[in-house]
Design a protein around this motif. Structure first.
Motif, short mmCIF file in Angstrom:
data_model
loop_
_atom_site.label_atom_id
_atom_site.label_comp_id
_atom_site.label_asym_id
_atom_site.label_seq_id
_atom_site.Cartn_x
_atom_site.Cartn_y
_atom_site.Cartn_z
N THR A 162 79.10 39.76 48.71
CA THR A 162 79.33 38.41 49.08
C THR A 162 79.97 37.60 47.83
O THR A 162 79.98 38.20 46.57
CB THR A 162 78.05 37.61 49.60
N ALA B 298 64.20 38.48 45.61
CA ALA B 298 65.07 38.99 46.64
C ALA B 298 64.57 40.45 47.20
O ALA B 298 64.86 40.84 48.56
CB ALA B 298 66.31 39.04 46.03
N SER C 160 63.71 41.52 51.49
CA SER C 160 64.70 42.28 52.24
C SER C 160 63.99 43.85 52.14
O SER C 160 63.27 44.07 53.14
CB SER C 160 65.89 42.19 51.19
N ARG D 100 71.17 28.91 44.63
CA ARG D 100 72.48 29.22 45.13
C ARG D 100 72.56 30.76 45.07
O ARG D 100 72.86 31.45 45.96
CB ARG D 100 73.48 28.42 45.15
N ALA E 122 70.18 32.73 47.12
CA ALA E 122 70.35 32.82 48.27
C ALA E 122 71.37 33.72 48.48
O ALA E 122 71.28 34.71 49.65
CB ALA E 122 70.82 31.45 49.09
N ALA E 123 72.49 33.88 47.89
CA ALA E 123 73.54 35.00 48.11
C ALA E 123 72.99 36.27 47.75
O ALA E 123 73.29 37.36 48.50
CB ALA E 123 74.57 34.50 46.99
N THR F 217 69.94 37.48 48.06
CA THR F 217 68.97 37.85 49.32
C THR F 217 69.87 38.25 50.48
O THR F 217 69.42 39.30 51.09
CB THR F 217 68.18 36.64 49.67
N GLU F 218 71.03 37.50 50.59
CA GLU F 218 71.74 37.69 51.56
C GLU F 218 72.35 39.07 51.44
O GLU F 218 72.41 40.22 52.64
CB GLU F 218 72.85 36.95 51.87
N VAL F 219 72.56 39.76 50.25
CA VAL F 219 73.05 41.00 50.37
C VAL F 219 72.19 41.92 50.40
O VAL F 219 72.46 43.12 50.92
CB VAL F 219 73.72 41.07 48.61
N VAL G 280 69.31 41.77 52.06
CA VAL G 280 69.15 41.70 53.42
C VAL G 280 69.97 42.64 54.38
O VAL G 280 69.58 43.29 55.14
CB VAL G 280 68.80 40.38 54.03
N GLU G 281 71.06 42.69 53.94
CA GLU G 281 72.12 43.29 54.90
C GLU G 281 72.10 44.87 54.36
O GLU G 281 72.38 45.41 55.30
CB GLU G 281 73.67 42.83 54.22
N GLN H 2 68.73 45.87 55.98
CA GLN H 2 68.99 46.37 57.58
C GLN H 2 70.03 47.40 57.81
O GLN H 2 69.55 48.18 58.86
CB GLN H 2 69.60 44.96 58.17
#
Lengths: 402, 402
Positions: free
Chosen positions: B163, B213, B217, B252, B255-256, B258-260, B262-263, B266
């Protein structure tokens, strides 16, 4: 599938106890799925029930009836658990007790209901009640095997155990039957087990004796970590035989009772869903019993250990990894030793110097395997019995709606 | 088997980071199984490791090296976990760092070792060291996919996520790779995951950002409840890009990140051993996060729930029974509601009045399923991702010695 050979034991009659079964069409057509067990008036009864928060309607009703009256009948159906059925489930369980009470001439509260089978389907209470007269008509003092067969679900074998001891020159008999094959990780009780004796034991003492024996038997087995909503174990003492009223009597009776319950508990594991192995996990050197049980259950529930057992693969790294994730604070791995049967597998936290794949594989090829784990922390031990995780376990539970 | 389609993302270069892989013949002939990742001198690095008491030699060595020096190289092998290997395992891990340090002109302590694969076999350290020059020779700023492929074991797919956010007008990139498919129930870390950013973040802040993070995740996934001996996740910040030094920047960036993560987490579940379903368990209405996680993991680990998912059977009784045995004190089952996708399954502890088998079966037939459990006790929620239990899971783990 099931581990080893097993035949139903010859179980002697216990004066005043009669057992009968009939076909209510709950589980499948042409199969006895309704069992009635009659107890004499003198009987005291202790019970242990599941601690699953979602306990089934018959568990609630049986608890209530036990407080209200002396039990005279056990009423057991298979094919339907009457769990997750809300208020209607409670009414259905009460209705079945009411009908049996009327037919037998006792109060509804003298009937204890037990159910096992599919969760969440309404109990077909009319079919059940319609089959009660036939079950009563065939009540017999030697109906033990018929009753043991009548309570089975995915089990492949009827499970019974019996023993006889002598108290003050009088023979005392203990007979037990049980069912269970999956959703087995009893918490303070078992799937369904009904135990009977002719001894005379007061209520309070009987409850203590049952609790202790259950803790050392049914509470030490696991198939799949799933605690059922319907677990129940009762111990009925008819009081027509010897009186258990001294410490010496009590300890001998307790030993005999534990022997019967361990035999039934082990029979459940030997007949676990899809089982190809019967595994004894002995954890030694713990600081307290719960610690030993925590390690044993962590290993017993590990899907990786269970699939390695299925494959007869002496994959000790998986056992070690499971021990390492058990909820034990400050575990010193350098003190840990693991034996596979008589073969030293792990010493001081690593592969034993003397270990060979050949020796390990020879033990793993057996259908009955003992794994002994030494924690090196204290003097307490515990034993847990479990089964492996096979393709058949997946097939049985992917196909069967329980 | 794996759930859904997936292709490796286009991952931008991060200045100063180069990745290379070579064939050491540890996992299998003709397969890249040795990965080297070079970090620029400016890099700060945070790490999270397994809490399994039996943690592997490379975990011990990486922890020690992190305290002693600034990291310049990550050295990762697959095919051998170097776990349960005792003192020799520690020497082998040190030796591999020493050799890489000499070849690259840095101190051995600037190399962090990571291993994944079979537990309990000696690390073939000579073969590993012999393959290091080749891995160094092919170091490249766009070697992300090569590195992601080089760390796999039973995984069927390389896993990467990327990201980009903007901080003070400067682009900040976060790139991560991960491996993992079985023995997945990370405890405070994941299997292996390596995450990189060009942001400038001091050590203490970086460690906090990674810990948070990871908790949201990797610590929220499970395949089989088995926590690995080798779990590790690192976050390297090269410091060549924007500086993260205000609360607004930090939130910020968090959040980015955690997004990576979590991806990647998953992606591990989608590629879980034998998986045919990707399952999201949302537990709401808990009194605190741990309570929500306890319920979610109890359901996620239930072999009966997992086999029902495999069978696409909306067997809500098994979900309810698993919730009922979760370690939650005084659970009031009459407040519990369960949704399967958008279909109400359970209301007030029993089957929802509006529920139909058709509606439930339609949701279960999907390959991605959300189960939402409302406890009705408080305001806290947690989400856990898991897979089903299939015949292939048993086959993979009965055949593979991990």
């Amino acid at each position: 599938m099931a581990v080893g050979e097993a035949s139903f034991p010859a179980m002697p009659a216990i004066e005043g106890i009669r057992l009968g079964a009939s076909m209510a069409g709950i589980k499948a057509a042409g199969r006895r799925d309704l069992v009635v067990i009659e107890l004499p008036e003198s009987t005291t009864l202790a019970a242990a029930f599941t601690r699953n928060a979602f306990c089934a309607a018959p568990v609630h009703v049986a608890r209530r009836h036990l407080e209200a009256a002396k039990p005279r009948y056990l009423l057991i159906n298979t094919g339907n658990a009457n769990a997750g059925t809300g208020e209607q489930g409670m009414l259905d369980a009460e209705q079945s007790c009411q009908t049996l009470g009327e037919l037998a001439g006792v109060a509804a509260q003298s009937v204890l209901p037990f159910s096992t089978g599919v969760i969440g389907e309404p109990l077909p209470v009319k079919r059940l009640c319609d089959a009660l007269p036939e079950a009563l008509a065939v009540l017999s003092a030697d109906g033990w095997q018929t009753a043991a067969e009548g309570i089975l679900t995915t089990d492949t074998r009827a499970k019974g155990a019996t023993t006889c001891i002598e108290i003050d020159g009088q023979p005392v008999t203990i007979n037990g039957i049980a069912k269970g094959s999956g959703m087995i990780k009893p918490d303070m009780a078992t799937m369904l087990s009904f135990v009977f004796t002719d001894a005379a034991i007061d209520d309070a003492r009987l409850q203590v004796l049952l609790r202790r024996a259950v803790d050392d038997s049914f509470n030490c087995i696991t198939v799949d970590s799933d605690t059922s909503t319907n677990d129940a174990c009762t111990l009925a003492a008819t009081g027509r035989g010897a009186r258990i009223d001294t410490d010496e009597h009590e300890s001998r009776f307790a030993a005999a009772l534990t022997e019967v319950l361990v035999e039934l508990a082990q029979a459940i594991i030997r007949d676990a869903e899809g089982a190809t192995k019967f595994v004894t996990l002995e954890v030694e050197g713990a600081t307290h019993r719960q610690e030993a049980l925590d390690v044993a259950f962590t290993v017993a529930h590990s899907p990786l250990v269970k699939t390695a057992l299925y494959a007869s693969d002496a994959n000790w790294g998986r056992i070690l990894a499971a021990v390492g994730r058990a909820p034990v604070p400050d575990l010193d791995v350098s003190r840990i030793a693991i034996d596979l049967g008589e073969v030293a597998l792990v010493e001081r936290g690593g592969r034993a110097a003397s270990y060979t794949e050949e020796a390990g594989s020879a033990v793993m090829a057996e259908s009955e395997i003992t794994i002994r784990i030494h924690l090196g922390r204290g003097d307490t031990a515990a034993t847990v019995w479990t089964s492996d995780l096979s393709h058949d376990y997946v097939s049985i539970n992917a196909d069967y709606r329980s």
